[in-house]
Enzyme design. Structure first.
Site, PDB file in Angstrom:
ATOM      1  N   GLY A 208      24.398 -27.908 -33.539  1.00  0.00           N
ATOM      2  CA  GLY A 208      23.241 -28.804 -33.528  1.00  0.00           C
ATOM      3  C   GLY A 208      23.520 -30.251 -33.196  1.00  0.00           C
ATOM      4  O   GLY A 208      22.760 -31.128 -33.626  1.00  0.00           O
ATOM      5  N   THR A 210      23.250 -31.885 -30.264  1.00  0.00           N
ATOM      6  CA  THR A 210      22.146 -32.436 -29.475  1.00  0.00           C
ATOM      7  C   THR A 210      20.885 -32.547 -30.317  1.00  0.00           C
ATOM      8  O   THR A 210      20.151 -33.539 -30.220  1.00  0.00           O
ATOM      9  CB  THR A 210      21.876 -31.555 -28.238  1.00  0.00           C
ATOM     10  OG1 THR A 210      23.054 -31.502 -27.433  1.00  0.00           O
ATOM     11  CG2 THR A 210      20.739 -32.119 -27.405  1.00  0.00           C
ATOM     12  N   ALA A 211      20.634 -31.538 -31.145  1.00  0.00           N
ATOM     13  CA  ALA A 211      19.434 -31.547 -31.994  1.00  0.00           C
ATOM     14  C   ALA A 211      19.430 -32.749 -32.919  1.00  0.00           C
ATOM     15  O   ALA A 211      18.416 -33.459 -33.039  1.00  0.00           O
ATOM     16  CB  ALA A 211      19.355 -30.253 -32.802  1.00  0.00           C
ATOM     17  N   GLU A 233      24.383 -32.499 -20.115  1.00  0.00           N
ATOM     18  CA  GLU A 233      24.425 -31.054 -20.312  1.00  0.00           C
ATOM     19  C   GLU A 233      23.059 -30.397 -20.124  1.00  0.00           C
ATOM     20  O   GLU A 233      22.958 -29.318 -19.550  1.00  0.00           O
ATOM     21  CB  GLU A 233      24.950 -30.741 -21.715  1.00  0.00           C
ATOM     22  CG  GLU A 233      25.115 -29.257 -21.980  1.00  0.00           C
ATOM     23  CD  GLU A 233      25.721 -28.978 -23.341  1.00  0.00           C
ATOM     24  OE1 GLU A 233      26.541 -28.044 -23.439  1.00  0.00           O
ATOM     25  OE2 GLU A 233      25.377 -29.676 -24.301  1.00  0.00           O
ATOM     26  N   ARG A 242      12.618 -29.245 -26.386  1.00  0.00           N
ATOM     27  CA  ARG A 242      13.156 -29.416 -27.748  1.00  0.00           C
ATOM     28  C   ARG A 242      12.312 -30.406 -28.554  1.00  0.00           C
ATOM     29  O   ARG A 242      12.061 -30.196 -29.738  1.00  0.00           O
ATOM     30  CB  ARG A 242      14.601 -29.889 -27.685  1.00  0.00           C
ATOM     31  CG  ARG A 242      15.570 -28.790 -27.310  1.00  0.00           C
ATOM     32  CD  ARG A 242      16.955 -29.088 -27.844  1.00  0.00           C
ATOM     33  NE  ARG A 242      17.865 -28.005 -27.625  1.00  0.00           N
ATOM     34  CZ  ARG A 242      19.079 -27.938 -28.164  1.00  0.00           C
ATOM     35  NH1 ARG A 242      19.501 -28.918 -28.955  1.00  0.00           N
ATOM     36  NH2 ARG A 242      19.869 -26.914 -27.938  1.00  0.00           N
ATOM     37  N   ARG A 369      38.393 -33.640 -29.835  1.00  0.00           N
ATOM     38  CA  ARG A 369      39.076 -33.342 -28.581  1.00  0.00           C
ATOM     39  C   ARG A 369      39.519 -34.648 -27.930  1.00  0.00           C
ATOM     40  O   ARG A 369      38.746 -35.586 -27.849  1.00  0.00           O
ATOM     41  CB  ARG A 369      38.148 -32.562 -27.642  1.00  0.00           C
ATOM     42  CG  ARG A 369      38.870 -32.001 -26.434  1.00  0.00           C
ATOM     43  CD  ARG A 369      37.916 -31.268 -25.517  1.00  0.00           C
ATOM     44  NE  ARG A 369      37.349 -30.078 -26.144  1.00  0.00           N
ATOM     45  CZ  ARG A 369      36.468 -29.281 -25.534  1.00  0.00           C
ATOM     46  NH1 ARG A 369      36.054 -29.572 -24.315  1.00  0.00           N
ATOM     47  NH2 ARG A 369      35.998 -28.221 -26.156  1.00  0.00           N
ATOM     48  N   GLU A 370      40.761 -34.704 -27.468  1.00  0.00           N
ATOM     49  CA  GLU A 370      41.374 -35.952 -26.989  1.00  0.00           C
ATOM     50  C   GLU A 370      41.189 -37.044 -28.050  1.00  0.00           C
ATOM     51  O   GLU A 370      40.664 -38.109 -27.795  1.00  0.00           O
ATOM     52  CB  GLU A 370      40.767 -36.383 -25.653  1.00  0.00           C
ATOM     53  CG  GLU A 370      41.035 -35.440 -24.512  1.00  0.00           C
ATOM     54  CD  GLU A 370      39.813 -34.615 -24.121  1.00  0.00           C
ATOM     55  OE1 GLU A 370      39.947 -33.714 -23.278  1.00  0.00           O
ATOM     56  OE2 GLU A 370      38.739 -34.882 -24.657  1.00  0.00           O
ATOM     57  N   GLY A 372      42.862 -39.215 -30.110  1.00  0.00           N
ATOM     58  CA  GLY A 372      43.459 -40.508 -30.442  1.00  0.00           C
ATOM     59  C   GLY A 372      42.565 -41.696 -30.188  1.00  0.00           C
ATOM     60  O   GLY A 372      42.290 -42.504 -31.082  1.00  0.00           O
ATOM     61  N   ARG A 408      33.818 -47.521 -40.645  1.00  0.00           N
ATOM     62  CA  ARG A 408      34.659 -48.715 -40.644  1.00  0.00           C
ATOM     63  C   ARG A 408      34.238 -49.716 -41.711  1.00  0.00           C
ATOM     64  O   ARG A 408      35.070 -50.408 -42.295  1.00  0.00           O
ATOM     65  CB  ARG A 408      34.611 -49.386 -39.261  1.00  0.00           C
ATOM     66  CG  ARG A 408      35.741 -50.377 -39.023  1.00  0.00           C
ATOM     67  CD  ARG A 408      35.608 -51.072 -37.682  1.00  0.00           C
ATOM     68  NE  ARG A 408      35.631 -50.176 -36.543  1.00  0.00           N
ATOM     69  CZ  ARG A 408      36.732 -49.721 -35.973  1.00  0.00           C
ATOM     70  NH1 ARG A 408      37.914 -50.056 -36.457  1.00  0.00           N
ATOM     71  NH2 ARG A 408      36.657 -48.918 -34.917  1.00  0.00           N
TER      72      ARG A 408
END
Length: 430
Positions: A208, A210-211, A233, A242, A369-370, A372, A408
């Site tokens: 979810g 995008t939702a 996407e 939606r 994902r990726e 760092g 932060r």
């Protein structure tokens, strides 16, 4: 003069803010008469500067009286100020307005300098020494009066003044809930979204992302925040479906398949009419971070956008060439953070988790994902998680967790929301 070298709206916004908001008058000394291109605004700025120099109050009435004393067209100036002030509802964006004004002013000065250089080259005597001519041309550029476009000095006195003014503005606007998401526990934990902050919302496929982003974007846009939603996407039609599903509670599968009931049409028409008034721009064409930066900057100037949503980050590319994907993602995440800071608005970027991460456990920052650069650049990281037991339920509504893995300027923690898989809508738990 080329219309691209000034903005009527920006000039009027600044003059209007100076005339009606006391907290904007601290900027008067940073503004020059020739920063304005429109002559009426130059005249009014001169009047404002004179009032400020004499420590007199500055408002529409005092500006009119000052104009009358100088035998200017006081009534016309008064009407002009009233007209532009009617469209000014907040002073929150004046930093951005002045920065833009200064950029236009500098471009006009550069254009004039290049014209003078051109005249020196082609209209001067043939026997004038070329080296001497070169020095004169260099001086034309060097002597352009530079202004501090960021309105931020580096000495601590200036910084503390900025900080105190920021705290004071927050105090005055403490009842302003425009950036709250409408999810009560999330807003309690984060105080809503914040300007100049990049928020990553991450999850595994089908949970979810995008939702949730669309729910937040719709709620803020409904409160008047001009929202720029970039979808790499889904198509505009899919996002529109939606939105209609979430507002009508009609099963999104019914909308996609066309198997609607007669009674559904009245509600669809009603909601479509309401959504057509939504302050949201949906962009499905921009594919690179550079295209988004250009489009967002234009929309900030023309529509005063207050929120950017990117769906989703791993589909975004850069026009620059990189040897490895991690370097490209690092540039993208850094630029999104800078875009948030430069435009003084929140940016939400959706993110996929590593395929290697275990689906049965709650995600952690290392699962990005990726990860760092994303973990470093983001001010906030929020994971959406649903247990395997919840996902396997046959009911339309399941229980999900929002895991605030990084904040932060606040605490981490977990809150719970209900997710309706039929209407693709998140809701507060009752």
């Amino acid at each position: 003069m080329n219309n691209e070298l000034y903005s009527k709206e920006i000039e009027e916004s600044i003059i209007g803010c100076l005339a009606i908001f006391d907290d904007c008058q601290k900027y008067i000394k940073k503004l020059e008469i020739d920063d304005f291109f429109i002559q009426t605004n130059q005249v009014i700025m001169q009047l404002i500067k004179e009032l400020n120099k004499d420590n007199n109050p500055i408002n529409i009435t005092t500006i009119k009286e000052k104009a009358k004393n100088k035998e200017l067209k006081a009534d016309e100036i008064f009407k002009y100020l009233v007209n532009i002030s009617e469209n000014i509802i907040t002073s929150a964006e004046i930093d951005y307005y002045i920065k833009t004004l200064k950029n236009y002013s500098m471009k006009r000065k550069i254009l004039k300098a290049t014209k003078r250089i051109n005249d020196k080259v082609f209209l001067t005597e043939v026997d004038i020494d070329a080296e001497e001519l070169k020095k004169e041309c260099i001086n034309e550029i060097v002597n352009i009066k530079t202004q501090v476009t960021e309105l931020k000095d580096s000495d601590m006195t200036s910084i503390m003044n900025i900080v105190i003014n920021d705290i004071e503005d927050r105090y005055k606007n403490r009842d302003n809930h425009i950036y709250e998401t409408g999810f009560f526990d999330l807003d309690k934990a984060t105080n809503g979204l914040h300007k100049q902050e990049l928020t990553i919302i991450a999850a595994r496929p089908g949970i979810g992302k995008t939702a949730l982003a669309l729910n937040i974007a719709e709620r803020l846009a409904n409160k008047g925040v001009n929202t720029y939603f970039v979808s790499l996407e889904m198509s505009k039609e899919q996002l529109g479906n939606r939105l209609i599903a979430s507002k009508t509670n009609i099963d999104s599968h019914k909308l996609r398949s066309g198997w609607l009931e007669e009674k559904d049409w009245g509600e669809i028409g009603k909601i479509a009419g309401q959504l057509s008034e939504l302050k949201m721009i949906i962009d499905t064409k921009s594919k690179t971070i550079q295209e988004i930066e250009i489009r967002a900057t234009e929309l900030k100037e023309n529509k005063n956008i207050g929120l950017i949503v990117i769906d989703y980050l791993q589909l975004l590319k850069s026009k620059n060439k990189f040897n490895i994907r991690e370097q490209e993602v690092a540039e993208i995440s850094r630029n999104l953070k800078l875009l948030s800071r430069d435009l003084n608005i929140p940016v939400i970027a959706l993110c996929q988790l590593n395929r290697a991460s275990e689906a049965r456990r709650r995600p952690i920052l290392a699962d990005l994902r990726e990860s760092g650069s994303l973990e470093q650049d983001a001010d906030n990281v929020i994971f959406i998680y649903a247990s395997e037991e919840e996902k396997e339920k046959q009911t339309s509504v399941i229980e999900t967790e929002l895991i605030i893995a990084k904040q932060r300027n606040g605490a981490t923690g977990t809150i719970k929301l209900n997710f309706n898989r039929k209407t693709m809508t998140f809701n507060n738990r009752t």
